[in-house]
Each structure stands twice: as C-alpha cells, then as structure tokens.
Write a protein that holds these residues in place. Sequence first.
Motif, PDB file in Angstrom:
ATOM      1  N   ASP A   1     -40.021 -28.364  -5.678  1.00 40.16           N
ATOM      2  CA  ASP A   1     -42.122 -28.494  -5.177  1.00 40.16           C
ATOM      3  C   ASP A   1     -41.805 -30.143  -4.448  1.00 40.16           C
ATOM      4  OD1 ASP A   1     -42.732 -26.400  -6.800  1.00 40.16           O
ATOM      5  OD2 ASP A   1     -42.681 -27.952  -8.303  1.00 40.16           O
ATOM      6  N   THR A   2     -41.078 -30.629  -3.766  1.00 40.15           N
ATOM      7  CA  THR A   2     -40.608 -31.871  -3.518  1.00 40.15           C
ATOM      8  C   THR A   2     -40.408 -31.887  -2.051  1.00 40.15           C
ATOM      9  OG1 THR A   2     -40.071 -32.877  -5.605  1.00 40.15           O
ATOM     10  CG2 THR A   2     -40.047 -34.183  -4.211  1.00 40.15           C
ATOM     11  N   GLY A   3     -40.902 -32.943  -1.278  1.00 47.56           N
ATOM     12  CA  GLY A   3     -40.918 -32.133   0.282  1.00 47.56           C
ATOM     13  C   GLY A   3     -39.600 -33.072   0.077  1.00 47.56           C
ATOM     14  N   ALA A   4     -38.690 -32.634   1.347  1.00 47.50           N
ATOM     15  CA  ALA A   4     -37.503 -33.532   1.611  1.00 47.50           C
ATOM     16  C   ALA A   4     -37.717 -33.731   3.404  1.00 47.50           C
ATOM     17  CB  ALA A   4     -36.215 -32.005   1.409  1.00 47.50           C
ATOM     18  N   ARG A   5     -36.902 -34.977   3.835  1.00 43.58           N
ATOM     19  CA  ARG A   5     -36.385 -34.794   5.347  1.00 43.58           C
ATOM     20  C   ARG A   5     -34.861 -33.980   5.443  1.00 43.58           C
ATOM     21  NH1 ARG A   5     -40.343 -36.972   7.171  1.00 43.58           N
ATOM     22  NH2 ARG A   5     -39.739 -39.105   8.003  1.00 43.58           N
ATOM     23  N   CYS A   6     -34.531 -33.668   6.260  1.00 43.71           N
ATOM     24  CA  CYS A   6     -34.172 -32.702   6.854  1.00 43.71           C
ATOM     25  C   CYS A   6     -33.794 -33.179   8.696  1.00 43.71           C
ATOM     26  CB  CYS A   6     -34.097 -31.414   7.533  1.00 43.71           C
ATOM     27  SG  CYS A   6     -34.703 -30.676   5.949  1.00 43.71           S
ATOM     28  N   GLY A   7     -32.210 -33.316   8.539  1.00 43.05           N
ATOM     29  CA  GLY A   7     -32.105 -34.146   9.593  1.00 43.05           C
ATOM     30  C   GLY A   7     -29.824 -33.212  10.192  1.00 43.05           C
ATOM     31  N   THR A   8     -29.162 -33.195  11.311  1.00 37.07           N
ATOM     32  CA  THR A   8     -28.421 -33.016  11.627  1.00 37.07           C
ATOM     33  C   THR A   8     -27.639 -33.868  11.723  1.00 37.07           C
ATOM     34  OG1 THR A   8     -29.282 -32.830  13.525  1.00 37.07           O
ATOM     35  CG2 THR A   8     -29.050 -30.556  12.427  1.00 37.07           C
ATOM     36  N   HIS A   9     -26.155 -33.697  12.000  1.00 40.99           N
ATOM     37  CA  HIS A   9     -25.386 -34.949  12.272  1.00 40.99           C
ATOM     38  C   HIS A   9     -23.686 -34.376  13.060  1.00 40.99           C
ATOM     39  CE1 HIS A   9     -22.980 -38.722  13.242  1.00 40.99           C
ATOM     40  NE2 HIS A   9     -22.614 -37.896  11.961  1.00 40.99           N
ATOM     41  N   ASP A  10     -23.210 -34.608  14.407  1.00 47.44           N
ATOM     42  CA  ASP A  10     -22.794 -33.752  15.215  1.00 47.44           C
ATOM     43  C   ASP A  10     -21.397 -35.118  14.330  1.00 47.44           C
ATOM     44  OD1 ASP A  10     -24.289 -31.723  15.970  1.00 47.44           O
ATOM     45  OD2 ASP A  10     -24.153 -32.899  17.935  1.00 47.44           O
ATOM     46  N   VAL A  11     -20.090 -33.720  14.200  1.00 51.11           N
ATOM     47  CA  VAL A  11     -18.792 -33.934  14.013  1.00 51.11           C
ATOM     48  C   VAL A  11     -18.184 -33.182  15.046  1.00 51.11           C
ATOM     49  CG1 VAL A  11     -19.356 -35.025  11.914  1.00 51.11           C
ATOM     50  CG2 VAL A  11     -18.464 -32.804  12.338  1.00 51.11           C
ATOM     51  N   TRP A  12     -16.056 -34.369  14.813  1.00 49.40           N
ATOM     52  CA  TRP A  12     -15.398 -33.161  15.496  1.00 49.40           C
ATOM     53  C   TRP A  12     -15.038 -32.322  15.176  1.00 49.40           C
ATOM     54  CZ3 TRP A  12     -15.044 -34.125  20.868  1.00 49.40           C
ATOM     55  CH2 TRP A  12     -15.629 -35.123  21.374  1.00 49.40           C
TER      56      TRP A  12
ATOM     57  N   ALA B   1      -8.580 -35.155  14.128  1.00 47.14           N
ATOM     58  CA  ALA B   1      -7.747 -36.039  14.693  1.00 47.14           C
ATOM     59  C   ALA B   1      -7.586 -36.242  16.160  1.00 47.14           C
ATOM     60  CB  ALA B   1      -6.351 -35.665  13.820  1.00 47.14           C
ATOM     61  N   ALA B   2      -7.669 -35.503  16.213  1.00 51.60           N
ATOM     62  CA  ALA B   2      -7.783 -35.424  18.086  1.00 51.60           C
ATOM     63  C   ALA B   2      -8.819 -35.766  18.712  1.00 51.60           C
ATOM     64  CB  ALA B   2      -7.860 -33.647  18.587  1.00 51.60           C
ATOM     65  N   LYS B   3     -10.522 -35.990  17.971  1.00 51.90           N
ATOM     66  CA  LYS B   3     -11.537 -36.212  18.524  1.00 51.90           C
ATOM     67  C   LYS B   3     -11.796 -35.680  20.147  1.00 51.90           C
ATOM     68  CE  LYS B   3     -11.817 -41.177  16.070  1.00 51.90           C
ATOM     69  NZ  LYS B   3     -11.141 -40.269  15.175  1.00 51.90           N
ATOM     70  N   SER B   4     -12.172 -34.986  19.271  1.00 48.46           N
ATOM     71  CA  SER B   4     -12.360 -33.691  21.317  1.00 48.46           C
ATOM     72  C   SER B   4     -11.909 -32.525  20.692  1.00 48.46           C
ATOM     73  CB  SER B   4     -10.954 -34.170  22.087  1.00 48.46           C
ATOM     74  OG  SER B   4      -9.286 -33.799  21.948  1.00 48.46           O
ATOM     75  N   GLY B   5     -12.724 -31.378  21.636  1.00 43.34           N
ATOM     76  CA  GLY B   5     -12.747 -29.825  22.009  1.00 43.34           C
ATOM     77  C   GLY B   5     -14.374 -29.985  21.142  1.00 43.34           C
ATOM     78  N   ARG B   6     -14.178 -29.278  20.441  1.00 45.38           N
ATOM     79  CA  ARG B   6     -15.575 -28.471  19.978  1.00 45.38           C
ATOM     80  C   ARG B   6     -16.251 -29.346  18.249  1.00 45.38           C
ATOM     81  NH1 ARG B   6     -16.579 -25.092  14.800  1.00 45.38           N
ATOM     82  NH2 ARG B   6     -18.348 -23.453  15.602  1.00 45.38           N
TER      83      ARG B   6
ATOM     84  N   LEU C   1     -11.053 -13.027  11.370  1.00 46.38           N
ATOM     85  CA  LEU C   1     -10.573 -13.902  11.719  1.00 46.38           C
ATOM     86  C   LEU C   1     -11.167 -14.002  13.577  1.00 46.38           C
ATOM     87  CD1 LEU C   1      -8.988 -16.536  11.722  1.00 46.38           C
ATOM     88  CD2 LEU C   1      -6.902 -15.124  11.673  1.00 46.38           C
ATOM     89  N   ALA C   2     -10.758 -12.897  14.358  1.00 44.87           N
ATOM     90  CA  ALA C   2     -11.124 -12.121  15.177  1.00 44.87           C
ATOM     91  C   ALA C   2     -12.955 -12.696  16.640  1.00 44.87           C
ATOM     92  CB  ALA C   2     -11.079 -11.219  15.511  1.00 44.87           C
ATOM     93  N   ALA C   3     -14.068 -12.674  14.703  1.00 44.74           N
ATOM     94  CA  ALA C   3     -14.971 -13.276  15.474  1.00 44.74           C
ATOM     95  C   ALA C   3     -15.141 -14.833  15.265  1.00 44.74           C
ATOM     96  CB  ALA C   3     -16.184 -12.113  14.479  1.00 44.74           C
ATOM     97  N   LEU C   4     -14.509 -15.236  14.906  1.00 45.75           N
ATOM     98  CA  LEU C   4     -14.609 -16.653  14.634  1.00 45.75           C
ATOM     99  C   LEU C   4     -14.604 -17.854  15.436  1.00 45.75           C
ATOM    100  CD1 LEU C   4     -13.415 -17.791  11.325  1.00 45.75           C
ATOM    101  CD2 LEU C   4     -15.865 -17.381  11.437  1.00 45.75           C
ATOM    102  N   ASP C   5     -15.278 -18.342  16.179  1.00 44.81           N
ATOM    103  CA  ASP C   5     -16.193 -19.132  16.829  1.00 44.81           C
ATOM    104  C   ASP C   5     -15.606 -20.724  16.487  1.00 44.81           C
ATOM    105  OD1 ASP C   5     -15.335 -20.963  19.548  1.00 44.81           O
ATOM    106  OD2 ASP C   5     -17.564 -20.994  19.455  1.00 44.81           O
ATOM    107  N   ALA C   6     -14.314 -20.823  16.220  1.00 43.18           N
ATOM    108  CA  ALA C   6     -13.993 -22.251  14.988  1.00 43.18           C
ATOM    109  C   ALA C   6     -12.027 -22.125  15.248  1.00 43.18           C
ATOM    110  CB  ALA C   6     -14.636 -22.573  13.434  1.00 43.18           C
ATOM    111  N   ASP C   7     -12.005 -23.469  14.700  1.00 43.00           N
ATOM    112  CA  ASP C   7     -10.518 -23.053  14.133  1.00 43.00           C
ATOM    113  C   ASP C   7     -10.476 -23.263  12.729  1.00 43.00           C
ATOM    114  OD1 ASP C   7      -7.666 -24.091  13.214  1.00 43.00           O
ATOM    115  OD2 ASP C   7      -7.714 -25.520  14.906  1.00 43.00           O
TER     116      ASP C   7
END
Length: 482
Positions: A39-50, A54-59, A151-157
């Motif tokens: 019932d209570t309203g919320a506040r939503c957002g997003t945050h991007d991470v590597w 460890a590599a801090k690069s790529g996806r 596994l074949a369908a995932l766009d992820a490591d």
Amino acid sequence: MTLRFLAFAAAVLLAACTSGSDHPNSAIALADCRLPGVDTGARCGTHDVWEDRAAKSGRRITLRVAVISAKARAREPDPIFVIAGGPGQGAISLAAEVMPLFARLNDSRDVVFLDQRGTGDSGPLDCDDDTQPLQMLFEDALPERLVRKCLAALDADPRQYVTPVAMEDLDEVRAALGYDRINLWGGSYGTRATLEYVRRHGDHVRSMVLDGVAPATMKLPLSFVADGDAALARLIEACEQEAACRRTYPDLRVMIVSMRGQLQRKPARATIQDPRTGDRATIQVNENVFLSGLFRPLYVAELASLLPLGVSAAISGDFNPLLAQNLELADDIAENLSVGMHLSVICAEDIPRITRADLEALNQSFFGRALVDDFIRACSIWPRAKIPEDYYAPVKSDVPALILSAVSDPATPPRHGDLVASTLPNAKHLVAPQLGHGVSLHGCGPRLVESFIRAGTARDLDGKCLQRIPRPLFVLPLGAPR
C-alpha cells in the motif's frame, strides 16, 4: 526433486514512474513507483555496475533498487536492507510478503530492496522452459538439455554471479544511496549473503537478522538430505503424539517406508492436475517422485499437516492429494527464482566441496542422493567462479545479530544457527519448535524483529513466545473423528 522448492516469493515489480527524490544524499535517481501488494508508495531506481568487478571493463549490469521511505520526517539514519533467499530470488518481489514485518519500523526507517545481480530485474539469469514435461518437474531437477539450453541463451558470464561479488554490489549501492550504516535482514540463502557482507563490510552494519541460517559451509543441496530426514522424522513423531492423527494414521511410518519400497520395485501411473494449465496429465510415480512429494511440504507447517492424508491416499492408489499441491507450490516459487543465478552460486560455492565420503553417507539416508546427483551433473556443465580463500572461514564479528531457526525446518534447522552464533559474541539464537522454513513472519516473530532492530541489541530479547506457536493440526479425511 526440482529447484522450485528452494525459495518462496511474492509479487513482481511492475511499476516505474516519475522523477524526483526525497533522498537528498542519494546518487541514484529515485522515482515514484508502486510495488504490487504494498500500500505504501516506493521510490525506484537503477544503478549500473561492472559485471566483472575485478576487471572493471566489459559488460555492465543494471541493478534495480526500491526504497520505501520512512513515514516520519525525523527518520533514523540506518535503513533496513532486505536480502532475499534462493539463491535466485529477487528482493523487490518479496516486498508484499515482508513489508508487514517492517510496518512499524518503517515509521522511522527506510526499507530498501535490491535485486541481487542475476535475479529479479537485475540482469536475471533466467532459464524458462515452458516445454518441460510435468514428469520432469518431479523427477529431474536439472535435466542436461535444460542446463545446456539455458547456458547457450545467456548474454552473461555466469562466473560473475556468486555471493562475494554480489555483496560488493550491495556495498556500492549502499554508498550511492547515501547511507553509512545499515541493518540487514536475510532469509535462507540471504543469511549467507548477509554474513559475507558483514565479513567484508561489517563497519557499515548496525545489526543483522538471520532467519533460517544457510552458511557457506553447509554444502547445498547435500545438507538437505540429513535435515530433510530429521524433519520427516519429527513430522511422524508429531502425528504419533496427536491422538486424532495417531488414530487415523496408526502406521504412518510403516506406510511411508512401504510406499517407497513398492515404487522402487514397480513405479505407478497416476493422473495429476497440472496447476500451470488446469489440465490433467498422467505421470509415472517412481521412488524419486514420491520422495519429492514428501520433501517439499516440509517447508511449510500448514502443508506438512496434509502429508499423512496424502500418503494414506497414495497407498490407496490416489497420488493427487500428495503431488498436486507440490506442483502448485513449485509454480509459486518458480515465479521469482532465476535458475541460472542459482546454479552460479551452488556450482561455485557448494558442489566442489562435496566429497566421495559425503556421497557414500547419503546411501544410508531416507531421501537419498538423487537431488545431489542432479546438481553434480548440472555443475559439470555450468561455468564455475573462483571463490575467495577465506569464504568458508567462520564469520567473526561484534555486530549484534538476531538468529531465528525452526526445529521442523528441512533446509535450515537450528544446528546451522548454532554454528554461526558460536563466532558472533553479540548474537542471540531463538528457536521455534513447531515451525518450518522461516520464522520472522509467524506469531511473535515480527515483534521480536522490531524490538531487536529498535534496540540494536538482542541482549534483553526473550524468545519464549516462539515456543507457544502451535503446530497446525493434521488434516483428517472427511468424517474422521477429531
């Protein structure tokens, strides 16, 4: 047995809305949104991470976060972060289920839901397969065809979706939202994640609630066998101690053993109504299907109360009372379980530690090794992350902790809570004798959690009220005397 009994979920986040924020210290842009069932309203957002921190690069991965702001203007600075179970559940979809637990605390504290990487709406590693036959929902948790297709369908490591990495995400989100110290509530696998966060970032934790402790040392799903055996034995003893159940099902223990042996020798054919479609389908009920039908209801005391009736009907040739409710339960859970993320955690953190001696010991158990073998086969295919060397060391911390366990829990009974509490000097372990998986939302559980978080200590907490929560009466056939 299937993966679908491993966690419980509520609704899915549907809404994302307007701009603006009442969190001035937040670097994450939060917008008004509604969480289904809340019932209570919320506040939503997003945050991007590597994805590869460890590599801090790529996806990059977009993490979804929802904040239910404190109602009072003079809010406490330390919010409550909810860490979901599974592994594989999204926290945001649990909001409708757990917000009653935090309703009074939410007067003065924000409640934060972060979908862990690989779950919910945070780059979920889903393995949906609508073509999976009804038989497989009982008999083979992880068929090789499904695992390879997923596994074949995932766009992820998949190697980047383990607990230690996810807890670094959580700390980054905490800081981005402008919080210094937080209170953590973790359920089931969420307790493992909570403990790992405390290990790495304990200076940012004011308190933690661990409901149904699943430490990194427990070797999932191996531990389910011994704990499931114990939970089933307790259920049989409870039936023997309840006069009406003992009178109606005088040979329950014998019936269960006899039914298992009969199906081991000669599987039966049974017609079951599929709750996904409403259609009726014929399946082969073998030993493993029967064991699956026994195991899942042990998670929920109300469902466990139906087991003697279901076993009795199965003895008479009618398997629907035992198995149909399991399918409905499995579907409810599967709505909020990302199987790929589940595999990423189990295959990296648990399966490699299972020894040949562990497997040989399962041959003497009632529930046996079928589920464990399913995971071992699946994990031979699934990519495996490298886990930090200290990950399995006991977490030693002065952070105040409230640990909740239930004696009849087939997955996270008190022995795991005792182990974790032994290295947390400011922990109190409270046990509910008659409950299944999860304590916080039952009886006086919400009051205990509220008192603990308000005080920031469990020193004066009295958990005797948990002992007064009764076991549901066993279900009897129509017309049977009570």
